[in-house]
Design a protein around this motif. Structure first.
Motif, PDB file in Angstrom:
ATOM      1  N   PRO A  58       0.825  -1.199   0.000  1.00  0.00           N
ATOM      2  CA  PRO A  58       0.000   0.000   0.000  1.00  0.00           C
ATOM      3  C   PRO A  58       0.871   1.266   0.000  1.00  0.00           C
ATOM      4  O   PRO A  58       2.027   1.240   0.389  1.00  0.00           O
ATOM      5  N   LYS A  59       0.286   2.368  -0.423  1.00  0.00           N
ATOM      6  CA  LYS A  59       0.948   3.676  -0.408  1.00  0.00           C
ATOM      7  C   LYS A  59       0.001   4.682   0.224  1.00  0.00           C
ATOM      8  O   LYS A  59      -1.107   4.874  -0.306  1.00  0.00           O
ATOM      9  N   PRO A  60       0.375   5.318   1.365  1.00  0.00           N
ATOM     10  CA  PRO A  60       1.595   5.061   2.136  1.00  0.00           C
ATOM     11  C   PRO A  60       1.470   3.769   2.920  1.00  0.00           C
ATOM     12  O   PRO A  60       0.385   3.210   3.047  1.00  0.00           O
ATOM     13  N   SER A  61       2.584   3.322   3.519  1.00  0.00           N
ATOM     14  CA  SER A  61       2.601   2.041   4.228  1.00  0.00           C
ATOM     15  C   SER A  61       2.627   2.233   5.738  1.00  0.00           C
ATOM     16  O   SER A  61       2.984   1.310   6.461  1.00  0.00           O
ATOM     17  N   PHE A  62       2.254   3.425   6.247  1.00  0.00           N
ATOM     18  CA  PHE A  62       2.196   3.639   7.692  1.00  0.00           C
ATOM     19  C   PHE A  62       1.159   4.704   7.981  1.00  0.00           C
ATOM     20  O   PHE A  62       0.770   5.480   7.089  1.00  0.00           O
ATOM     21  N   ALA A  63       0.687   4.730   9.243  1.00  0.00           N
ATOM     22  CA  ALA A  63      -0.299   5.720   9.673  1.00  0.00           C
ATOM     23  C   ALA A  63      -0.222   5.842  11.178  1.00  0.00           C
ATOM     24  O   ALA A  63       0.310   4.962  11.871  1.00  0.00           O
ATOM     25  N   THR A  64      -0.735   6.965  11.719  1.00  0.00           N
ATOM     26  CA  THR A  64      -0.795   7.143  13.172  1.00  0.00           C
ATOM     27  C   THR A  64      -2.143   6.687  13.686  1.00  0.00           C
ATOM     28  O   THR A  64      -3.105   6.469  12.906  1.00  0.00           O
ATOM     29  N   LEU A  65      -2.241   6.555  15.004  1.00  0.00           N
ATOM     30  CA  LEU A  65      -3.507   6.092  15.609  1.00  0.00           C
ATOM     31  C   LEU A  65      -4.623   7.089  15.337  1.00  0.00           C
ATOM     32  O   LEU A  65      -5.754   6.697  14.975  1.00  0.00           O
ATOM     33  N   SER A  66      -4.312   8.391  15.441  1.00  0.00           N
ATOM     34  CA  SER A  66      -5.356   9.390  15.206  1.00  0.00           C
ATOM     35  C   SER A  66      -5.827   9.353  13.758  1.00  0.00           C
ATOM     36  O   SER A  66      -7.016   9.541  13.471  1.00  0.00           O
TER      37      SER A  66
END
Length: 256
Positions: free
Chosen positions: A28-36
């Protein structure tokens, strides 16, 4: 395709702070995210053939959750809202023109001054001065200093390969250096040191120091006084010579 990844409230507490995103097909793009971002809904791009998205915590605990991908989402574009600000009115004050009163300059009538200069009377007097310069012959003084007492050193080489190396000061103070002396040599020195050989001290020797001083006297210049000045005048009894640069009153200049 683009999908929105959303987790329900209560999930991911005390995890993260970032979460890695992956899918069963591709990346996937992007491959990270924050909890919020995940609680609010994170839009990512995944391959069209992907059916699962895995959300994994990158904290001390690597808890993970697998989400199934539903149908391709429909994108709804809201109509844009146009806001027109009220125009700004600019008021320009009428310019104020101030004209200073003109300055009046009064020029006085010029004053004319007439100067009459009499032609000067020029008298030329020629005086001859005789200068005599006398130069004295130079004086030469020769002084012989007391001789410097030295000694004769006889050096013998003991190194058949490189010879003797001599470091010395000759009797007149000149440094002396010989890096390869073979056989025997006698020199008159103030001091000496020898490597690769020996030396013996012989009789005393000396060198005289002569100093010559030449003194030239400053030239003597004598300036002779000029001869007395005379003039030839005719005072009624013919042309005669008178002392001074001018004829007596009532006389006229003439040539003797």
């Amino acid at each position: 395709m683009f999908v929105t990844v959303t987790i329900n409230g209560g999930h991911g507490i005390s995890l993260g702070p970032r979460f890695y995103l992956s899918c069963n097909v591709g990346t996937p793009k992007p491959s990270f995210a924050t909890l919020s971002e995940l609680l609010a809904g994170k839009v990512i791009e995944i391959p069209d053939s992907a059916t699962e998205i895995i959300v994994t915590s990158n904290g001390a605990c690597t808890n993970a959750i697998t989400l199934n991908v539903g149908s391709i989402p429909t994108t709804t574009t809201a109509a844009p809202t146009t806001t027109t600000a009220a125009p700004i009115t600019t008021t320009t004050a009428a310019p104020t023109t101030t004209t200073a009163a003109p300055e009046t300059t009064t020029t006085a009538a010029p004053t004319t001054t007439t100067t009459t200069t009499e032609a000067p009377i020029t008298t030329t007097t020629t005086t001859t001065t005789t200068t005599t310069t006398t130069t004295e012959a130079p004086t030469t003084t020769t002084t012989t200093a007391a001789p410097t007492i030295c000694f004769e050193a006889t050096v013998t080489s003991t190194d058949p390969t490189y010879g003797a190396t001599i470091n010395a000061y000759l009797c007149d103070g000149t440094p002396y250096y010989d890096p390869g002396m073979f056989g025997t040599q006698t020199i008159c020195v103030q001091s000496i040191s020898v490597a690769g050989g020996d030396y013996t001290v012989g009789a005393a020797c000396y060198v005289e120091t002569t100093t010559t001083t030449t003194t030239t006297e400053a030239p003597v210049t004598t300036t002779a006084a000029p001869p007395p000045e005379t003039v030839f005048c005719d005072c009624g009894s013919g042309c005669q010579e008178y002392a001074g640069p001018f004829c007596p009153p009532g006389c006229t200049y003439c040539f003797g």
